[in-house]
Design a protein around this motif. Structure first.
Motif, PDB file in Angstrom:
ATOM      1  N   UNK A 199       0.833  -1.192   0.000  1.00  0.00           N
ATOM      2  CA  UNK A 199       0.000   0.000   0.000  1.00  0.00           C
ATOM      3  C   UNK A 199       0.861   1.232   0.000  1.00  0.00           C
ATOM      4  N   UNK A 200       2.079   1.120   0.481  1.00  0.00           N
ATOM      5  CA  UNK A 200       3.006   2.219   0.460  1.00  0.00           C
ATOM      6  C   UNK A 200       2.675   3.301   1.454  1.00  0.00           C
TER       7      UNK A 200
ATOM      8  N   UNK B 199      11.196  -3.579  -7.938  1.00  0.00           N
ATOM      9  CA  UNK B 199      10.066  -4.500  -8.092  1.00  0.00           C
ATOM     10  C   UNK B 199       9.849  -4.847  -9.558  1.00  0.00           C
ATOM     11  N   UNK B 200      10.011  -3.872 -10.462  1.00  0.00           N
ATOM     12  CA  UNK B 200       9.908  -4.144 -11.901  1.00  0.00           C
ATOM     13  C   UNK B 200      11.033  -5.064 -12.363  1.00  0.00           C
ATOM     14  N   UNK B 201      12.226  -4.840 -11.842  1.00  0.00           N
ATOM     15  CA  UNK B 201      13.361  -5.710 -12.196  1.00  0.00           C
ATOM     16  C   UNK B 201      13.090  -7.139 -11.734  1.00  0.00           C
ATOM     17  N   UNK B 202      12.579  -7.299 -10.511  1.00  0.00           N
ATOM     18  CA  UNK B 202      12.259  -8.635 -10.018  1.00  0.00           C
ATOM     19  C   UNK B 202      11.178  -9.298 -10.874  1.00  0.00           C
ATOM     20  N   UNK B 203      10.166  -8.527 -11.266  1.00  0.00           N
ATOM     21  CA  UNK B 203       9.121  -9.078 -12.129  1.00  0.00           C
ATOM     22  C   UNK B 203       9.716  -9.572 -13.435  1.00  0.00           C
ATOM     23  N   UNK B 204      10.648  -8.807 -13.998  1.00  0.00           N
ATOM     24  CA  UNK B 204      11.305  -9.230 -15.236  1.00  0.00           C
ATOM     25  C   UNK B 204      12.141 -10.486 -15.048  1.00  0.00           C
TER      26      UNK B 204
ATOM     27  N   UNK C 192       3.315 -16.530 -10.268  1.00  0.00           N
ATOM     28  CA  UNK C 192       2.708 -15.759  -9.190  1.00  0.00           C
ATOM     29  C   UNK C 192       3.622 -14.645  -8.688  1.00  0.00           C
ATOM     30  N   UNK C 193       4.921 -14.935  -8.553  1.00  0.00           N
ATOM     31  CA  UNK C 193       5.855 -13.918  -8.096  1.00  0.00           C
ATOM     32  C   UNK C 193       6.045 -12.816  -9.138  1.00  0.00           C
ATOM     33  N   UNK C 194       6.004 -13.196 -10.416  1.00  0.00           N
ATOM     34  CA  UNK C 194       6.123 -12.187 -11.470  1.00  0.00           C
ATOM     35  C   UNK C 194       4.945 -11.217 -11.429  1.00  0.00           C
TER      36      UNK C 194
ATOM     37  N   UNK D  20       4.874  -7.193 -10.200  1.00  0.00           N
ATOM     38  CA  UNK D  20       4.396  -6.210 -11.174  1.00  0.00           C
ATOM     39  C   UNK D  20       3.292  -5.351 -10.557  1.00  0.00           C
ATOM     40  N   UNK D  21       2.397  -5.983  -9.813  1.00  0.00           N
ATOM     41  CA  UNK D  21       1.319  -5.236  -9.151  1.00  0.00           C
ATOM     42  C   UNK D  21       1.888  -4.274  -8.109  1.00  0.00           C
ATOM     43  N   UNK D  22       2.862  -4.740  -7.327  1.00  0.00           N
ATOM     44  CA  UNK D  22       3.490  -3.877  -6.320  1.00  0.00           C
ATOM     45  C   UNK D  22       4.127  -2.661  -6.979  1.00  0.00           C
TER      46      UNK D  22
END
Length: 542
Positions: free
Chosen positions: A106-107, A275-280, A301-303, A307-309
């Motif tokens: 939620x940040x 978070x974008x790097x991890x999604x990639x 699921x982790x990707x 991405x949502x985060x």
């Protein structure tokens, strides 16, 4: 914030003429019942009289009334001028500890406040060193009759909790897992386990072990997001208090604000970027395994979750990372940090309303990936509840950001020189009654014990004075009521704003000896006076 009990409304640390005191031997004194910091130490207990007087002492100390002796204005040592409030937009703690909380999920982005010190007590200054007076809102109280109920010192402040279970200290920053995390981990395990049952029915009950692994891996990704903020903060020499993993994500508590809009932007952007790097990375790993397998489902699921985060935190409204990025842009364009905060906070409030209304509608329409025919009554209630929780968090965080921005604007008004109490020096063997007489004659509000050469040794505790009945004061030396000075209890008269609060927080105490740059005694600063001045400044509009 804890508030210590006491009788009467104490004064906020400055000297104005007051009404005639009922106790002509008692000097005008500062507050005796002001609140202290969250982690401030307990004020020392009053020195006990001899055993044959113990009962009488307790009775008299409990029935003492606040008096108002005359106070003559004076001028502190040195220039005797008031320092002007430096302009700054600095993160601070008016009443405890200031921390910019950069959140994942939620940040959250809020600045906490804290007031250093605990309940006040009197302190010293050279003869004729009399700080100026500026506050007309409170009555004077004498040292002997300060507002401490029944002569009792304030209760000790509870030790601040660490924030959960300590998991480690990467880069020297403690990482805590809050108890609420176990609730969300159980929820993720149950929800993801139901999805696994449809995709991999052959797993049976083992699907919940896989789901639990997914919950842990997801929050490990959240920790990476927060560590990105932490590393950037350390790179910019900003202290990080802790990282906490909780129900809706993670929070990095950065104790100071970035000095420039460029640094503020980078500090906010690195979290969603990681978070974008991890999604990639999870997407690339997913292409190397079979989709209908346990590794394939976990990586997918982790990707998606990372991405949502990233996308959620990039939304341009406080307290999200995107809101801090928007604040940095407006700050850069306008040149005013407050303007950036106001803009990003109101966008955050609009975003909260959009989440409250839009999230359930999007889910019902099937825009979030499901079929509108599959949405039942329970799903609708769940969506509405989730949207309400998220909206409340965003709205509250935006409001907190506005309040903290106002705090930063008023923080420079806290100046050691203008908050310092007038004080007089006395030697170790001086009877308390004589010390009070001298203080009253000088219009002082604090006492300091000095050696034969005039060097300060200790500060006389106001709570201890309250505990000594008047008929015992001629036989009680001030040395028995004093608190020894430490290096951290010596404060420069030139300190102001966040710098002043940092010094007071580093050595929690009830009062501090204020000195000039030459080492000359200027007066005594009460922590409670600082808090009252802060609260008063916060009450004024920005």
């Amino acid at each position: 914030m804890d508030v210590s009990g006491g009788s009467g409304q104490p004064r906020s640390g400055n000297d104005e003429p007051a009404e005639q005191s009922a106790d002509p031997t008692a000097p005008a004194a500062g507050p005796g019942d002001g609140p202290g910091p969250e982690r401030g130490p307990r004020a020392p207990r009053p020195a006990a009289p001899p055993a044959d007087q113990a009962e009488e002492t307790a009775e008299e100390a409990g029935t003492t009334q606040a008096g108002r002796p005359p106070v003559s204005p004076g001028t502190p040592a040195g220039t005797g001028k008031e320092s002007t409030a430096p302009g700054a937009d600095s993160t601070a703690t008016g009443t405890g500890k200031d921390s910019t909380a950069t959140g994942t999920g939620t940040g959250k982005d809020s600045t906490a406040t804290g007031t250093p010190g605990a309940a006040p007590t009197p302190g010293p200054a050279e003869p004729g060193h009399h700080p100026h007076s500026h506050d007309h809102d409170h009555d004077h109280r004498s040292l002997a009759h300060a507002g401490i109920a029944k002569g009792e010192p304030p209760e000790p402040r509870p030790k601040e909790p660490g924030g959960g279970i300590l998991m480690g200290r990467p880069f020297g920053v403690p990482v805590y897992v809050a108890p609420s995390w176990f609730l969300v981990a159980a929820l993720i395990t149950w929800v993801f386990g139901g999805q696994l049952d449809r995709v991999l029915p052959e797993l049976g009950a083992a699907r919940y072990l896989v789901s639990l692994f997914f919950a842990v891996a997801f929050y490990a990704s959240v920790l990476v997001h927060e560590l990105a903020h932490t590393v950037a903060a350390i790179r910019f020499k900003l202290p990080v208090r802790r990282i906490q993993l909780q129900f809706f994500g993670g929070v990095s508590e950065i104790e100071k604000e970035a000095e420039t809009p460029g640094r503020e932007f980078v500090l906010a952007f690195v979290g969603p970027l990681l978070s974008l790097v991890l999604a990639g990375l999870f997407y690339l790993a997913m292409t190397a395994v079979e989709p209908a397998t346990v590794p394939g489902v976990l990586l997918a699921g982790l990707m998606v979750s990372n991405l949502i985060v990233a996308i959620f935190n990039l939304l341009p409204g406080l307290p999200l990372d995107g809101g801090r990025m928007l604040r940095a842009v407006v700050w850069k364009l306008s040149g005013k940090p407050m303007t950036g905060t106001v803009a990003a906070a109101w966008v955050g409030r609009a975003l909260a309303v959009a989440v409250l209304v839009g999230l359930p509608l999007l889910n019902q329409s099937g825009a979030l990936g499901g079929s509108s025919e599959d949405v039942g009554g329970m799903d609708t209630v769940t969506d509405a509840l989730l949207a309400a929780i998220l909206a409340a968090i965003i709205w509250t965080g935006a409001g907190n950001s506005l309040r903290m921005a106002r705090l930063r604007e008023h923080l420079p008004e806290l100046r050691a020189r203008t908050l310092t109490r007038r004080a007089v020096p006395v030697e170790n063997d001086t009877p308390l009654s004589e010390a009070l007489r001298r203080a009253n004659a000088a219009g002082a509000r604090a006492l300091v014990v000095v050696d034969a050469d005039g060097n300060p040794l200790s500060l006389v505790r106001e709570a201890a004075i309250v505990g000594v009945p008047e008929h015992r004061r001629p036989w009680v030396p001030v040395s028995g009521l004093a608190q020894e000075l430490t290096d951290g209890m010596r404060v420069s008269a030139e300190l102001a704003g966040e710098e002043l609060l940092d010094v007071l927080r580093a050595t929690p105490a009830t009062e501090y000896l204020v000195v000039e740059e030459t080492g000359e005694i200027y007066g005594v600063l009460s922590a409670a006076d600082v808090e009252r001045a802060f609260v008063k400044a916060m009450a004024r509009p920005a």
